[in-house]
Design an enzyme around this catalytic site. Structure first.
Site, PDB file in Angstrom:
ATOM      1  N   LEU A 155      10.098   2.897-109.077  1.00 32.74           N
ATOM      2  CA  LEU A 155       9.018   2.879-108.097  1.00 32.74           C
ATOM      3  C   LEU A 155       8.627   1.430-107.795  1.00 32.74           C
ATOM      4  O   LEU A 155       8.999   0.509-108.529  1.00 32.74           O
ATOM      5  CB  LEU A 155       7.826   3.672-108.639  1.00 32.74           C
ATOM      6  CG  LEU A 155       8.125   5.155-108.915  1.00 32.74           C
ATOM      7  CD1 LEU A 155       7.016   5.804-109.729  1.00 32.74           C
ATOM      8  CD2 LEU A 155       8.346   5.909-107.603  1.00 32.74           C
ATOM      9  N   LYS A 161      14.060  -8.971-116.426  1.00 34.10           N
ATOM     10  CA  LYS A 161      14.301  -8.757-114.988  1.00 34.10           C
ATOM     11  C   LYS A 161      13.441  -9.691-114.150  1.00 34.10           C
ATOM     12  O   LYS A 161      13.913 -10.275-113.159  1.00 34.10           O
ATOM     13  CB  LYS A 161      14.014  -7.299-114.628  1.00 34.10           C
ATOM     14  CG  LYS A 161      14.042  -6.989-113.115  1.00 34.10           C
ATOM     15  CD  LYS A 161      15.419  -7.247-112.509  1.00 34.10           C
ATOM     16  CE  LYS A 161      15.382  -7.103-110.988  1.00 34.10           C
ATOM     17  NZ  LYS A 161      15.068  -5.743-110.537  1.00 34.10           N
TER      18      LYS A 161
END
Length: 308
Positions: free
Chosen positions: A75, A178
């Site tokens: 999401l 990330k």
């Protein structure tokens, strides 16, 4: 050995978020034989996925999660993930594994995991890198955070989507990695565009410059996969949003703050990406960041025309 046995105990997968990345990732799972229940905030999108790719569509996250062995969330932000977890509350049962694949905030993910643990629901974070093309081919890099046993449970599911899986630490560590990866990518894009603009004003051809850079030490991901494909072509449609990149750089700065790490260059990078969001407006691809630099210079890459 049957396919189900090879997949272990994770057979039915609730996939929450059928967006640019989620669609090809969920499609890889369907192709690998998993029972995928797709759910998206745009109900027609999950219905179209089921019709075109396979699996089934669920009207809401709770319906998708009910009876699943694992839930995958991918999401836009941790806020959306929190809302999805709240919506799935009654459907999350002991023994389930929540695989959080969004580029989220590590501290928020740790909070989700701590809240779920007493209920017997395990959680790992598994953000990805590689973009839409590698999502389609199943060649994503996946950075994993969580307990080793939980990461091992998810191995077959994740290997259907990626070919470079790295367990980097406890819960939230994957998302920290990330964010730092995207910080480096964002910085490399910015300095590359500036170099191309300087060279063009000197009289160098930007496309030729990219070729030279790719054969030299200035090579980076943007010179290889973005400048000719999406900037010089003026397509600006790589499939990852400008606002999302700005968000990821902000997450990296938050990790720096929490670890008391001075990061002045990263802070400048964050301010430039945030400024581009404000100047260029919503809904832009992250490669449109080049237009921000062009506006500062007053020149368009590839044609030498003055930028409006």
């Amino acid at each position: 050995m049957s396919g189900a046995a090879e997949r272990g105990t994770l057979r039915r997968i609730a996939f929450i978020g059928i967006g640019n990345m989620g669609w090809p990732m969920a499609a890889r799972l369907v192709g690998a034989g998993f029972d995928v229940v797709a759910c998206d905030v745009a109900a027609e999108r999950s219905a179209r996925f089921a019709a075109e790719v396979g699996g089934t569509a669920a009207a809401d996250a709770a319906t998708a999660a009910r009876g699943a062995d694992a839930v995958i969330t991918i999401l836009p932000t941790s806020k959306h993930v929190g809302q999805a977890i709240e919506a799935m509350d009654d459907a999350l049962a002991p023994g389930m594994l929540l695989i959080e694949m969004s580029s989220g905030v590590p501290t928020a993910t740790r909070g989700f995991a701590e809240a779920l643990a007493p209920r017997g629901v395990a959680m790992i974070d598994a953000p990805v890198s590689g973009g839409v093309p590698r999502a389609r081919s199943g060649e994503l890099a996946i950075m994993l955070g969580g307990a080793a046993a939980d990461v091992a449970r998810a191995d077959a599911v994740l290997r259907a989507m990626g070919n470079a899986l790295t367990h980097v630490g406890g819960i939230g560590a994957g998302q920290a990695m990330k964010a730092l990866n995207n910080l480096m990518g964002a910085a490399g894009f910015l300095i590359g565009v500036e170099a191309l603009l300087i060279g063009q004003r000197f009289g160098l051809d930007p496309a030729q410059m990219v070729d030279v850079l790719n054969n030299s030490t200035g090579m980076n991901n943007s010179t290889q996969k973005k400048f000719k494909q999406f900037v010089l072509s003026r397509r600006f449609d790589a499939g990852f949003g400008l606002e999302l990149m700005a968000k990821d750089v902000s997450v990296a700065l938050e990790v720096a703050r929490e670890t008391a790490t001075p990061a002045p260059f990263a802070a400048l990078c964050r301010e430039m990406w945030a400024s581009a969001v404000g100047l260029l407006g919503p809904g832009m691809d992250h490669t449109a960041m080049a237009q921000f630099s062009e506006k500062l210079v007053g020149e368009t890459l590839g044609g030498g025309n003055r930028a409006s």
